[in-house]
Scaffold this motif. Sequence first.
Motif, PDB file in Angstrom:
ATOM      1  N   THR A  11       0.855  -1.200   0.000  1.00 31.41           N
ATOM      2  CA  THR A  11       0.000   0.000   0.000  1.00 31.41           C
ATOM      3  C   THR A  11       0.884   1.240   0.000  1.00 31.41           C
ATOM      4  OG1 THR A  11      -0.097   0.283   2.398  1.00 31.41           O
ATOM      5  CG2 THR A  11      -1.696  -1.251   1.402  1.00 31.41           C
ATOM      6  N   ASP A  12       0.272   2.383  -0.316  1.00 33.20           N
ATOM      7  CA  ASP A  12       0.987   3.645  -0.139  1.00 33.20           C
ATOM      8  C   ASP A  12       0.842   4.101   1.305  1.00 33.20           C
ATOM      9  OD1 ASP A  12      -1.568   4.661   0.114  1.00 33.20           O
ATOM     10  OD2 ASP A  12      -1.613   5.579  -1.885  1.00 33.20           O
ATOM     11  N   LYS A  13       1.295   5.328   1.600  1.00 28.97           N
ATOM     12  CA  LYS A  13       1.272   5.816   2.970  1.00 28.97           C
ATOM     13  C   LYS A  13      -0.147   5.943   3.507  1.00 28.97           C
ATOM     14  CE  LYS A  13       3.030   9.537   5.916  1.00 28.97           C
ATOM     15  NZ  LYS A  13       3.805  10.806   5.966  1.00 28.97           N
ATOM     16  N   GLN A  14      -1.122   6.216   2.620  1.00 29.20           N
ATOM     17  CA  GLN A  14      -2.516   6.361   3.037  1.00 29.20           C
ATOM     18  C   GLN A  14      -3.235   5.003   3.114  1.00 29.20           C
ATOM     19  OE1 GLN A  14      -1.076   8.517   0.715  1.00 29.20           O
ATOM     20  NE2 GLN A  14      -0.787   9.885   2.510  1.00 29.20           N
ATOM     21  N   GLY A  15      -2.544   3.931   2.831  1.00 29.59           N
ATOM     22  CA  GLY A  15      -3.130   2.599   2.939  1.00 29.59           C
ATOM     23  C   GLY A  15      -3.815   2.130   1.660  1.00 29.59           C
ATOM     24  N   ARG A  16      -3.752   2.932   0.569  1.00 26.42           N
ATOM     25  CA  ARG A  16      -4.366   2.487  -0.670  1.00 26.42           C
ATOM     26  C   ARG A  16      -3.512   1.377  -1.276  1.00 26.42           C
ATOM     27  NH1 ARG A  16      -5.213   8.210  -0.937  1.00 26.42           N
ATOM     28  NH2 ARG A  16      -3.184   8.401  -1.976  1.00 26.42           N
ATOM     29  N   ILE A  17      -4.184   0.312  -1.703  1.00 31.64           N
ATOM     30  CA  ILE A  17      -3.478  -0.848  -2.231  1.00 31.64           C
ATOM     31  C   ILE A  17      -2.832  -0.506  -3.563  1.00 31.64           C
ATOM     32  CG2 ILE A  17      -3.764  -3.227  -3.076  1.00 31.64           C
ATOM     33  CD1 ILE A  17      -6.007  -3.558  -1.017  1.00 31.64           C
ATOM     34  N   THR A  18      -1.527  -0.801  -3.650  1.00 27.26           N
ATOM     35  CA  THR A  18      -0.776  -0.503  -4.876  1.00 27.26           C
ATOM     36  C   THR A  18      -0.354  -1.766  -5.632  1.00 27.26           C
ATOM     37  OG1 THR A  18       1.270  -0.438  -3.562  1.00 27.26           O
ATOM     38  CG2 THR A  18       0.128   1.671  -3.936  1.00 27.26           C
ATOM     39  N   PHE A  19      -0.417  -2.918  -4.933  1.00 27.16           N
ATOM     40  CA  PHE A  19      -0.041  -4.181  -5.596  1.00 27.16           C
ATOM     41  C   PHE A  19      -0.580  -5.345  -4.744  1.00 27.16           C
ATOM     42  CE2 PHE A  19       2.791  -7.837  -5.238  1.00 27.16           C
ATOM     43  CZ  PHE A  19       2.784  -8.323  -6.537  1.00 27.16           C
ATOM     44  N   PHE A  20      -0.975  -6.433  -5.413  1.00 27.56           N
ATOM     45  CA  PHE A  20      -1.276  -7.705  -4.724  1.00 27.56           C
ATOM     46  C   PHE A  20      -0.964  -8.844  -5.687  1.00 27.56           C
ATOM     47  CE2 PHE A  20      -5.244  -6.416  -6.770  1.00 27.56           C
ATOM     48  CZ  PHE A  20      -5.691  -7.585  -7.377  1.00 27.56           C
ATOM     49  N   ASN A  21      -0.533  -9.945  -5.158  1.00 22.94           N
ATOM     50  CA  ASN A  21      -0.255 -11.108  -6.011  1.00 22.94           C
ATOM     51  C   ASN A  21      -1.456 -12.050  -6.034  1.00 22.94           C
ATOM     52  OD1 ASN A  21      -0.073 -12.413  -3.544  1.00 22.94           O
ATOM     53  ND2 ASN A  21       2.035 -13.140  -3.817  1.00 22.94           N
ATOM     54  N   GLU A  22      -1.342 -13.085  -6.866  1.00 20.87           N
ATOM     55  CA  GLU A  22      -2.464 -13.995  -7.039  1.00 20.87           C
ATOM     56  C   GLU A  22      -2.770 -14.786  -5.762  1.00 20.87           C
ATOM     57  OE1 GLU A  22      -4.631 -14.286  -9.564  1.00 20.87           O
ATOM     58  OE2 GLU A  22      -3.582 -12.473 -10.264  1.00 20.87           O
ATOM     59  N   ALA A  23      -1.733 -15.085  -4.966  1.00 21.37           N
ATOM     60  CA  ALA A  23      -1.967 -15.800  -3.711  1.00 21.37           C
ATOM     61  C   ALA A  23      -2.827 -14.976  -2.769  1.00 21.37           C
ATOM     62  CB  ALA A  23      -0.636 -16.160  -3.046  1.00 21.37           C
ATOM     63  N   ALA A  24      -2.644 -13.634  -2.799  1.00 21.25           N
ATOM     64  CA  ALA A  24      -3.465 -12.759  -1.961  1.00 21.25           C
ATOM     65  C   ALA A  24      -4.905 -12.743  -2.454  1.00 21.25           C
ATOM     66  CB  ALA A  24      -2.880 -11.350  -1.952  1.00 21.25           C
ATOM     67  N   ALA A  25      -5.082 -12.633  -3.781  1.00 19.37           N
ATOM     68  CA  ALA A  25      -6.444 -12.639  -4.336  1.00 19.37           C
ATOM     69  C   ALA A  25      -7.141 -13.954  -4.024  1.00 19.37           C
ATOM     70  CB  ALA A  25      -6.381 -12.416  -5.855  1.00 19.37           C
ATOM     71  N   ASP A  26      -6.392 -15.067  -4.056  1.00 23.14           N
ATOM     72  CA  ASP A  26      -6.984 -16.369  -3.739  1.00 23.14           C
ATOM     73  C   ASP A  26      -7.402 -16.437  -2.280  1.00 23.14           C
ATOM     74  OD1 ASP A  26      -7.523 -19.237  -4.444  1.00 23.14           O
ATOM     75  OD2 ASP A  26      -6.000 -19.545  -2.894  1.00 23.14           O
ATOM     76  N   LEU A  27      -6.581 -15.901  -1.389  1.00 24.74           N
ATOM     77  CA  LEU A  27      -6.915 -15.918   0.039  1.00 24.74           C
ATOM     78  C   LEU A  27      -8.157 -15.063   0.300  1.00 24.74           C
ATOM     79  CD1 LEU A  27      -4.544 -15.793   3.059  1.00 24.74           C
ATOM     80  CD2 LEU A  27      -6.434 -14.195   2.969  1.00 24.74           C
ATOM     81  N   TRP A  28      -8.194 -13.862  -0.306  1.00 21.42           N
ATOM     82  CA  TRP A  28      -9.327 -12.968  -0.077  1.00 21.42           C
ATOM     83  C   TRP A  28     -10.604 -13.473  -0.755  1.00 21.42           C
ATOM     84  CZ3 TRP A  28      -5.621  -8.582  -1.833  1.00 21.42           C
ATOM     85  CH2 TRP A  28      -4.840  -8.166  -0.742  1.00 21.42           C
ATOM     86  N   GLY A  29     -10.435 -14.207  -1.893  1.00 20.73           N
ATOM     87  CA  GLY A  29     -11.609 -14.523  -2.721  1.00 20.73           C
ATOM     88  C   GLY A  29     -12.163 -13.255  -3.350  1.00 20.73           C
ATOM     89  N   HIS A  30     -11.303 -12.271  -3.569  1.00 23.91           N
ATOM     90  CA  HIS A  30     -11.737 -10.938  -4.003  1.00 23.91           C
ATOM     91  C   HIS A  30     -10.535 -10.235  -4.634  1.00 23.91           C
ATOM     92  CE1 HIS A  30     -13.767  -7.067  -3.855  1.00 23.91           C
ATOM     93  NE2 HIS A  30     -12.797  -6.551  -3.087  1.00 23.91           N
ATOM     94  N   ARG A  31     -10.799  -9.447  -5.654  1.00 17.63           N
ATOM     95  CA  ARG A  31      -9.714  -8.699  -6.298  1.00 17.63           C
ATOM     96  C   ARG A  31      -9.965  -7.210  -6.047  1.00 17.63           C
ATOM     97  NH1 ARG A  31      -7.006 -12.343  -9.462  1.00 17.63           N
ATOM     98  NH2 ARG A  31      -5.732 -10.671 -10.375  1.00 17.63           N
ATOM     99  N   PRO A  32      -9.207  -6.587  -5.146  1.00 22.30           N
ATOM    100  CA  PRO A  32      -9.407  -5.162  -4.842  1.00 22.30           C
ATOM    101  C   PRO A  32      -9.019  -4.263  -6.025  1.00 22.30           C
ATOM    102  CG  PRO A  32      -7.422  -5.967  -3.788  1.00 22.30           C
ATOM    103  CD  PRO A  32      -8.081  -7.166  -4.387  1.00 22.30           C
ATOM    104  N   ILE A  33      -9.507  -3.012  -5.981  1.00 25.70           N
ATOM    105  CA  ILE A  33      -9.188  -2.035  -7.038  1.00 25.70           C
ATOM    106  C   ILE A  33      -7.910  -1.311  -6.642  1.00 25.70           C
ATOM    107  CG2 ILE A  33      -9.988   0.014  -8.267  1.00 25.70           C
ATOM    108  CD1 ILE A  33     -12.848  -0.924  -7.678  1.00 25.70           C
ATOM    109  N   ILE A  34      -6.888  -1.442  -7.491  1.00 25.27           N
ATOM    110  CA  ILE A  34      -5.599  -0.795  -7.225  1.00 25.27           C
ATOM    111  C   ILE A  34      -5.788   0.714  -7.141  1.00 25.27           C
ATOM    112  CG2 ILE A  34      -3.270  -0.346  -8.142  1.00 25.27           C
ATOM    113  CD1 ILE A  34      -3.600  -3.169  -7.153  1.00 25.27           C
ATOM    114  N   GLY A  35      -5.179   1.316  -6.084  1.00 25.21           N
ATOM    115  CA  GLY A  35      -5.233   2.762  -5.895  1.00 25.21           C
ATOM    116  C   GLY A  35      -6.536   3.246  -5.295  1.00 25.21           C
ATOM    117  N   GLN A  36      -7.485   2.354  -5.064  1.00 28.93           N
ATOM    118  CA  GLN A  36      -8.769   2.782  -4.508  1.00 28.93           C
ATOM    119  C   GLN A  36      -9.084   2.056  -3.195  1.00 28.93           C
ATOM    120  OE1 GLN A  36     -12.058   2.978  -7.303  1.00 28.93           O
ATOM    121  NE2 GLN A  36     -13.539   2.513  -5.679  1.00 28.93           N
ATOM    122  N   ASP A  37      -9.104   0.703  -3.223  1.00 29.73           N
ATOM    123  CA  ASP A  37      -9.384  -0.046  -1.994  1.00 29.73           C
ATOM    124  C   ASP A  37      -8.259   0.172  -1.000  1.00 29.73           C
ATOM    125  OD1 ASP A  37     -11.819  -1.005  -2.841  1.00 29.73           O
ATOM    126  OD2 ASP A  37     -11.000  -2.849  -3.673  1.00 29.73           O
TER     127      ASP A  37
END
Length: 449
Positions: A11-37
């Motif tokens: 994430t950046d300093k404000q906590g906005r997600i800047t990157f996630f790998n496929e293992a993270a998306a699999d764990l969440w069962g969800h694909r967050p929006i980069i720069g927004q979530d």
Amino acid sequence: MHALPVAVYTTDKQGRITFFNEAAADLWGHRPIIGQDQWCGSWKLRHLDGRAMAHDECPMAIALLEERDVLWGQAIAERADGQLIPFSAHPVLLRDEAGEVVGAINTLLDLRTQTMADEARTRLAAIVESSMDAIVSKDINGIITSWNDAAEHLFGYMPAEAIGRPVTILIPPGHLDEEVSIITRIRAGERVPSYETVRMRKDGTLIPVSLTVSPIRDGIGRIIGASKIARDISASKESERRIRLLMREVNHRVKNQYSVIISMIRETSKLTSTPEAFLAQVRERITALSESHDLLVNADWRGATVGELVRAQLKAFAVQSRVSMTGPAVVLQPNAVQYLGIAFHELATNSAKYGALSRHGGHVEIEWDVTFATDGAGTFRLIWRELDGPVVDAIARRGFGTVVLKRVAPEALSGNGRLEFDKQGIIWTLEAPLRSVEMSLSDIVAEEG
């Protein structure tokens, strides 16, 4: 990081997600929006106790808001399909050359495997503790490392007394070579299948057990010890002993029956003139013998009373109303039941054909008593007396009945028999030691044991 099997995101300093790998998306069962979530890519979050968790309460948010690394923070990711995924978070702050926080990287460890392993260990521990079999583990040097409740019950040692001591405290001196063989096989990775042996309790008593030994391995497969399951087989061994004893007793009693039948056939053959007469008499006498045998079987071979035996032998003649019996309660031992049964059959048969029971108004009195000498020895005395019958002397001249009443039955009971004739009918008197006639308390205990 895309190829890592572990969930990673930044994430950046404000906590906005800047990157996630496929293992993270699999764990969440969800694909967050980069720069927004923000903070975490999970659809929803929960505390470990099940309460809802706001995204700004997650370990990543805490790390950024408080500008500190958070190790082993835990939460539950709730997927859109309702599945709950426990995870451990390890957010680490990212800083620029000046040391200012510019974001964070988070590693998420899926705790489902660990949770299942913990649950499996819990279930296994519960099974071990509740097992009726003694379960003991030892290290590769034979030192006891665990001890369940059944082991305490079986061997008599409290856990504190057993754990840390060599397993040889349970092995009798004559069986110590077993442990050497077991350790050798366990080190070779072999499982020792169930075998029967003897182990020693704390008080020194020996107990027969069925023993199974299996190797214990660590996480990388190295053998670090062994588990032993010991089952107390005292009850089964006692059952085997009782069965063997019973088979010997059955064999002995069957041989006695054979002896009686052989004697019956031999004497009957001497005193019958035709095959038909021989067959008829042998059939009657074997039937009478079977009546006595039925009494014993129905009473678990614990004997029968005098009255029961008389009634069993007279029921075929339908003359019970013309027979009176008086005497104390005496339970006859099996041998006495068989031989007295034959005697009563011969007396009843003769009386029905030629004696008191052959004419209207005739009847039979049967009396018995027990007397004791000064030394405590008891004597059993029985009298069969026929009244209001014709004068009969045929039985005295010849016949199997005479042999039974004068010799076979009295001698089988270590006593003597006397056959007399009165104007009203036959009188048969038997005297024998009580020990040869009555079922003693020790005999009953032996039968039950």
